[in-house]
Design an enzyme around this catalytic site. Structure first.
Site, short mmCIF file in Angstrom:
data_model
loop_
_atom_site.label_atom_id
_atom_site.label_comp_id
_atom_site.label_asym_id
_atom_site.label_seq_id
_atom_site.Cartn_x
_atom_site.Cartn_y
_atom_site.Cartn_z
NE ARG A 26 -1.68 3.92 12.24
CZ ARG A 26 -1.07 4.12 11.11
NH1 ARG A 26 -0.30 5.34 11.27
NH2 ARG A 26 -0.68 2.98 10.63
CG ASP A 76 -2.38 3.95 -1.81
OD1 ASP A 76 -3.04 3.91 -2.56
OD2 ASP A 76 -2.15 3.15 -0.91
CE LYS A 106 -6.07 -6.45 -0.03
NZ LYS A 106 -6.67 -4.85 -0.20
CG ASP A 139 -2.73 -0.55 -2.65
OD1 ASP A 139 -2.64 0.07 -1.82
OD2 ASP A 139 -3.75 -1.25 -2.26
CB THR A 154 -8.77 0.00 12.35
OG1 THR A 154 -9.75 1.62 12.97
CG2 THR A 154 -7.37 -0.02 11.21
CE LYS A 200 -7.09 2.41 2.53
NZ LYS A 200 -7.23 0.81 2.45
CB SER A 206 -1.15 -0.13 1.40
OG SER A 206 -1.83 1.04 1.31
CG HIS A 207 0.15 3.31 2.95
ND1 HIS A 207 -0.52 2.47 3.70
CD2 HIS A 207 0.83 4.12 4.79
CE1 HIS A 207 -0.61 1.98 4.84
NE2 HIS A 207 0.59 3.29 5.44
CG ASP A 239 -5.72 1.20 -0.87
OD1 ASP A 239 -5.14 1.97 -0.68
OD2 ASP A 239 -5.94 0.13 -0.83
NE ARG A 240 -4.14 4.16 2.92
CZ ARG A 240 -3.23 3.99 4.25
NH1 ARG A 240 -2.53 5.15 4.25
NH2 ARG A 240 -2.78 2.83 4.97
C1 G16 Z 1 -5.14 -0.45 5.88
C2 G16 Z 1 -6.39 -1.15 5.50
C3 G16 Z 1 -7.31 -0.21 5.73
C4 G16 Z 1 -6.76 0.75 7.34
C5 G16 Z 1 -5.44 1.21 6.87
C6 G16 Z 1 -4.47 1.63 8.45
O1 G16 Z 1 -4.66 0.70 4.29
O2 G16 Z 1 -6.76 -1.21 4.45
O3 G16 Z 1 -8.47 -0.11 6.17
O4 G16 Z 1 -7.44 2.32 7.44
O5 G16 Z 1 -4.62 0.27 6.54
O6 G16 Z 1 -4.32 0.55 9.32
P1 G16 Z 1 -3.02 0.32 10.69
O7 G16 Z 1 -4.09 1.98 11.57
O8 G16 Z 1 -3.61 -1.28 10.97
O9 G16 Z 1 -1.99 0.73 10.01
P2 G16 Z 1 -3.96 0.63 3.16
O10 G16 Z 1 -4.20 1.54 2.01
O11 G16 Z 1 -2.57 0.62 3.88
O12 G16 Z 1 -4.26 -1.06 2.79
#
Ligand code: G16
Length: 543
Positions: free
Chosen positions: A496, A277, A126, A279, A344, A376, A113-114, A281-282
């Site tokens: 967090r 981001d 995943k 991938d 989350t 997302k 992801s990010h 989705d953000r």
């Molecule tokens: C993933 C999940 C999201 C979550 C985010 C942050 O996002 O798909 O639902 O809100 O992680 O998670 P954490 O607070 O546990 O780091 P992504 O965009 O990384 O796939």
């Protein structure tokens, strides 16, 4: 081509987190590491015999190699068809869409992801189920159990397949279909939004910048924004995906997308700006001179979604993750639709979306989406904003001010303390949990605790219960703090701290965000002993 059954030894820690397995790339590159995890997935879903799988990733370092491994294993395990994005690329929402459109049995998405990419950065993998969404906890728990005892995996004794040519080829008994990663997704967007109105907006001189952050959405944004919608060339920045995201951090927030934020904050900045981001989705949304928090974005989208053709019958309900601000709750109340608070992780929205209980969902972590897929979707959020801007014919800033004047404002910020010593972070959370019952009635830094608890989610659709989903501290006067440990980091622990304060519509709606929240932040520091325990005097990232 020989079918091989190879023996292997389980690896520690192959536990899927908030969104699949995320580790340092070099961890994934160890011999048999991907193989053990993938075979565990296959075992956990009762095999892939005769099944169709969608496979693709965000193009980061090791994406192509991992896909080749997965293809060999899928074939050796009897899969009938693999649908793969050209060059191994698929944004996460596009993969979700393909799983649904092609009625695949599931998909493997390769992304961290990010998180940054590269041999010394992060990688992830995943499994998504047939509805297109991330596997729910029941399945990820089964996968984890399999990883503990895995002793052999199946693969083929064969070389790599060319992934660049669109069309069908075969690998053992499995058909491999290489598809254009953009086409089906772009077609879906055209069904949902008023492309003519958005085209007219651009034709009228409306200016926009979309920062693809050298990640997977570049080709999608170029095709849709600059191609179909007629935005001028140059609207999409950093639009060519690279394995290390241009050595950047593909996280669309004011820290990592600072150049874009600086641009919109300048006097001659564009009318609208957005980023996505690694991938895809953000998303981050900005208007000239203003940053829209993800929580506010969800609320504005919920209040205005009916302006887009795909949602013109109104929304069935809305869901947000627990730490997300409660701004959307007020919209749901005004619309008289249900509003759900989930843990989350996008996987928790799947049941609500499948059951038709919600149309829109979102998270403070820059994620918004709808029932069009089960992930997302960054570009979807950008297009819905564009549709709303085209329909309301007013700047982003005015839309936001109008929203606060209608519903009040939920001041909101997330403070991240990254790569904290895991023992210190766990100690802080454990001690806080142990003290929760004694907090109500006590005052800290001028804030009095009204209630405190640990969040458990009772899924209203399948009755499952998820415990330990973060700590909520409510203060008198409507303030709130939430604390949890990230489930997506790969180094130490990320603490967090989510801060929120509500100001009614006739209150002061123009306070600087951190100023509005400083008392609540001070109360959290006092309650938890955060500075002494973590050794940090300030967060690493504030969004
Ligand atoms: C993933 C999940 C999201 C979550 C985010 C942050 O996002 O798909 O639902 O809100 O992680 O998670 P954490 O607070 O546990 O780091 P992504 O965009 O990384 O796939």
């Amino acid at each position: 081509m020989t079918l091989l059954t190879k023996s292997c030894t389980p690896f520690d820690g192959q536990k899927p987190g908030t969104s699949g397995l995320r580790k340092k790339t070099r961890v994934f590159m160890q011999p048999d590491y991907v193989e053990c995890f993938v075979q565990s997935i296959f075992n956990a879903i009762d095999g892939v015999d005769d099944k169709t799988l969608v496979i693709g990733g965000d193009g980061r370092y090791f994406n192509a190699e991992a896909i080749q491994t997965i293809l060999r294993m899928a074939s050796a395990n009897g899969a009938m068809r693999a649908i793969v994005g050209q060059g191994g690329l698929l944004s996460t929402p596009a993969a979700s869409n393909l799983i649904r459109k092609r009625k695949a049995d599931g998909g493997l998405i390769l992304s961290a992801s990010h998180n940054p990419g590269g041999i010394d950065e992060d990688f992830g993998l995943k499994y998504n189920i047939a509805n297109g969404g991330p596997a729910p906890e029941a399945i990820t728990n089964r996968i984890f159990e399999e990883t503990k005892t895995i002793s052999e995996y199946k693969t083929l004794d064969t070389g790599d397949l060319a992934l660049d040519q669109i069309g069908e080829t075969s690998l053992g008994g499995m058909t491999v279909e290489i598809v254009d990663p953009v086409a089906e997704y772009a077609a879906l967007m055209e069904e949902l939004f008023d492309f003519d109105a958005i085209r007219a907006l651009f034709a009228g001189g409306f200016t926009m910048r979309f920062d693809a952050m050298h990640a997977v959405t570049g080709p999608y944004a170029k095709a849709i924004l600059e191609g179909t919608l007629g935005a001028p060339e140059g609207t999409v920045l950093n639009g060519v995906p690279s394995v290390d995201f241009g050595k950047g951090h593909p996280d669309p927030n004011p820290i990592w997308a600072k150049p874009l934020v600086d641009l919109v904050m300048s006097e001659d900045g564009p009318d609208f700006a957005a980023a996505s981001d690694g991938d895809g989705d953000r998303n981050m949304i900005l208007g000239q001179g203003i940053y829209v928090t993800p929580s506010d974005s969800l609320a504005v989208l919920a209040a205005n979604a009916h302006l887009a053709p795909g949602y013109d019958r109104g929304i069935a309900g809305v869901a947000r993750s627990m730490p997300t601000s409660r701004a959307c709750d007020r919209v749901a109340e005004a619309l008289a639709v249900e509003c759900f608070e989930t843990p989350t992780g996008w996987k928790f929205f799947g049941n609500l979306l499948d059951a038709g209980r919600v149309t829109l969902c979102g998270e403070e972590s820059a994620g918004t989406g709808s029932d069009h897929v089960r992930e997302k979707d960054g570009l979807w959020a950008v297009l819905l904003w564009l549709n709303i801007l085209a329909a309301r014919k007013m700047p982003v800033r005015n839309i936001l001010i109008d929203h606060w004047q209608t519903y009040g404002r939920n001041y909101y910020s997330r403070h991240d303390y990254e790569a904290v010593d895991s023992t210190a972070a766990n100690g802080l959370m454990n001690d806080l949990t142990a003290n929760l019952d004694s907090l109500a009635g006590q005052s800290f830094a001028s804030c009095t605790v009204a209630s405190a608890d640990e969040f458990s989610y009772h899924d209203p659709v399948d009755g499952s219960v998820s415990h330990n989903q973060g700590i909520r501290i409510d203060f008198e006067g409507g303030g709130r703090a939430v604390l949890r440990l990230s489930g997506t980091g790969t180094e130490g622990a990320t603490l967090r701290v989510y801060l929120e304060r509500y100001e009614p519509r006739d209150g002061d709606l123009a306070i600087e965000t951190q100023t509005a929240l400083k008392d609540i932040a001070a109360a959290v520091a006092e309650i938890t002993g955060l500075v002494e325990r973590t050794g940090r005097t300030a967060p690493d990232v504030m969004t």
